[in-house]
Design an enzyme around this catalytic site. Structure first.
Site, PDB file in Angstrom:
ATOM      1  N   GLY A  36      87.705  88.415  56.186  1.00 14.75           N
ATOM      2  CA  GLY A  36      86.997  87.337  57.162  1.00 14.75           C
ATOM      3  C   GLY A  36      87.267  86.975  56.890  1.00 14.75           C
ATOM      4  O   GLY A  36      86.762  85.113  57.562  1.00 14.75           O
ATOM      5  N   HIS A  37      87.490  86.277  55.139  1.00 18.26           N
ATOM      6  CA  HIS A  37      87.096  84.384  55.318  1.00 18.26           C
ATOM      7  C   HIS A  37      88.512  83.690  55.625  1.00 18.26           C
ATOM      8  O   HIS A  37      88.843  83.142  56.610  1.00 18.26           O
ATOM      9  CB  HIS A  37      86.682  84.517  53.562  1.00 18.26           C
ATOM     10  CG  HIS A  37      85.742  84.455  52.885  1.00 18.26           C
ATOM     11  ND1 HIS A  37      85.703  85.442  52.713  1.00 18.26           N
ATOM     12  CD2 HIS A  37      84.462  84.137  53.222  1.00 18.26           C
ATOM     13  CE1 HIS A  37      84.213  85.410  52.218  1.00 18.26           C
ATOM     14  NE2 HIS A  37      83.964  85.096  52.748  1.00 18.26           N
ATOM     15  N   GLN A  61      70.910  79.581  47.708  1.00 20.17           N
ATOM     16  CA  GLN A  61      70.470  80.221  48.599  1.00 20.17           C
ATOM     17  C   GLN A  61      69.868  81.368  47.650  1.00 20.17           C
ATOM     18  O   GLN A  61      69.849  82.373  48.070  1.00 20.17           O
ATOM     19  CB  GLN A  61      71.588  80.059  49.362  1.00 20.17           C
ATOM     20  CG  GLN A  61      72.218  80.885  48.476  1.00 20.17           C
ATOM     21  CD  GLN A  61      73.579  80.505  49.288  1.00 20.17           C
ATOM     22  OE1 GLN A  61      74.205  79.266  49.207  1.00 20.17           O
ATOM     23  NE2 GLN A  61      74.326  81.646  49.996  1.00 20.17           N
ATOM     24  N   GLU A 150      80.704  85.393  62.177  1.00 23.59           N
ATOM     25  CA  GLU A 150      79.205  85.967  62.638  1.00 23.59           C
ATOM     26  C   GLU A 150      78.971  86.751  62.677  1.00 23.59           C
ATOM     27  O   GLU A 150      77.391  87.717  62.889  1.00 23.59           O
ATOM     28  CB  GLU A 150      78.989  86.160  64.004  1.00 23.59           C
ATOM     29  CG  GLU A 150      80.100  84.628  65.475  1.00 23.59           C
ATOM     30  CD  GLU A 150      80.385  85.343  66.961  1.00 23.59           C
ATOM     31  OE1 GLU A 150      80.431  86.625  67.018  1.00 23.59           O
ATOM     32  OE2 GLU A 150      80.636  84.622  67.421  1.00 23.59           O
ATOM     33  N   LYS A 151      79.171  87.095  61.209  1.00 22.29           N
ATOM     34  CA  LYS A 151      78.192  88.317  60.623  1.00 22.29           C
ATOM     35  C   LYS A 151      77.408  88.038  59.675  1.00 22.29           C
ATOM     36  O   LYS A 151      75.716  88.603  60.092  1.00 22.29           O
ATOM     37  CB  LYS A 151      78.852  89.006  59.854  1.00 22.29           C
ATOM     38  CG  LYS A 151      78.766  89.785  58.637  1.00 22.29           C
ATOM     39  CD  LYS A 151      79.252  90.571  57.643  1.00 22.29           C
ATOM     40  CE  LYS A 151      79.304  89.863  56.499  1.00 22.29           C
ATOM     41  NZ  LYS A 151      78.003  90.122  55.755  1.00 22.29           N
ATOM     42  N   ARG A 189      80.001  91.247  49.311  1.00 19.34           N
ATOM     43  CA  ARG A 189      79.314  92.236  49.032  1.00 19.34           C
ATOM     44  C   ARG A 189      79.841  93.914  49.204  1.00 19.34           C
ATOM     45  O   ARG A 189      79.006  95.149  48.453  1.00 19.34           O
ATOM     46  CB  ARG A 189      77.397  92.662  49.135  1.00 19.34           C
ATOM     47  CG  ARG A 189      77.532  90.850  48.899  1.00 19.34           C
ATOM     48  CD  ARG A 189      75.830  90.835  49.618  1.00 19.34           C
ATOM     49  NE  ARG A 189      75.015  89.789  49.834  1.00 19.34           N
ATOM     50  CZ  ARG A 189      74.301  89.187  48.827  1.00 19.34           C
ATOM     51  NH1 ARG A 189      74.395  90.347  47.454  1.00 19.34           N
ATOM     52  NH2 ARG A 189      74.128  88.521  47.997  1.00 19.34           N
TER      53      ARG A 189
END
Length: 283
Positions: A36-37, A61, A150-151, A189
């Site tokens: 994804g990255h 965060q 967009e996740k 994760r």
């Protein structure tokens, strides 16, 4: 590929790129990189002359210290992946470099409303940490564009608003969710899942798609749709955490004027809190 760990060296390189008239793209990450990255990197490469990837596990965060402690740090493997992708520059600072006096007294950036609603309500301070580090990276790297997945739908909306409000001259590019063949959204994760939990995990997207189908079929009893979805998640082995159906453009509750809805789902599977989303055009 250059790997830079300090602010003075980063500034030096950015000044050089600016003098050469290069178009710069930034891909902010916390490392533990997956496909994804890499999709973000590819999008950045297609839009700019130079790609800068930041790798920084941002303590500001994390609302739970145990999450920060166990977040995977895989810098060497990450840099190998980025080098194969022909990334130009990796900025991988230490916490001390970014927060020399700690996070408690550090100046922060907050986006009212968006930072405390939905995901922000269950993770106090999370989005304040996100907006602070992203604005700091924007100041340091001075990119022409920045790519985000967009996740993390609410995060993307928050960054777009921050950029508009603060007058950053940066194009924010949202990159569609990348999924495994079974539908599971790629996420760092996912590495927390056991083999058995990984088999269950695609059920999250199935429930999400079921909600989308109901909305597209014209169902509008949102409370009932959400209640059934939560029950389905629990039956599949998840612990339903939060399910929301919101206006995709404002993240406020759906109204008769809403043109697009976004379904936001968060659920626990073992020690992993998985999130996903899907947009639906409303007839």
């Amino acid at each position: 590929m250059l790997i830079i760990e300090t602010l003075p060296l980063l500034r030096q390189q950015i000044r050089r790129l600016r003098m050469e008239g290069k178009r710069v793209a930034l891909v902010p990450t916390m490392g533990n990189l997956h496909d994804g990255h890499m999709k973000l990197v590819d999008e950045a490469k297609a839009r700019a002359d130079v790609v800068v990837v930041s790798i920084f596990v941002n303590p500001m965060q994390f609302d739970r210290p145990e999450d920060l402690a166990r977040y995977p740090r895989t810098l060497q493997e990450d840099c190998e992946k980025l080098n194969k992708r022909k990334v130009d520059l990796v900025f991988a600072p230490s916490v001390k470099e970014i927060y020399p006096n700690g996070t408690e007294t550090h100046t922060y950036v907050d986006v009212p409303g968006l930072s405390t609603m939905l995901e922000g309500a269950s993770r106090p301070g999370h989005f304040r940490g996100v907006s602070t580090i992203v604005s700091k990276l924007f100041n340091l790297v001075q990119p022409d564009i920045a790519c985000f997945g967009e996740k993390d739908f609410q995060q993307l909306a928050l960054i777009r608003k921050m950029v508009a409000d603060m007058g950053f001259d940066i194009e924010i590019v949202g990159v569609p969710i990348m999924r495994a063949k079974d539908g599971l959204a790629l996420s760092s994760r996912n590495g927390y899942l056991t083999a058995e939990q990984r088999k269950i995990a695609p059920g999250l997207y199935k429930v999400l798609s079921s909600i989308a189908d109901k909305l597209q079929a014209g169902e509008r009893d949102l409370d009932e749709i959400i209640a059934i979805a939560g029950q389905e998640l629990n039956e599949k082995g998840f612990r339903s955490d939060d399910i929301q159906i919101r206006d995709a453009d404002t993240l406020l509750e759906i109204s008769e004027n809403s043109k697009r809805a976004v379904i936001l789902v968060a659920a626990w599977l073992g020690d992993a809190r998985l999130i996903d989303n899907k947009m639906v055009e409303l007839a």
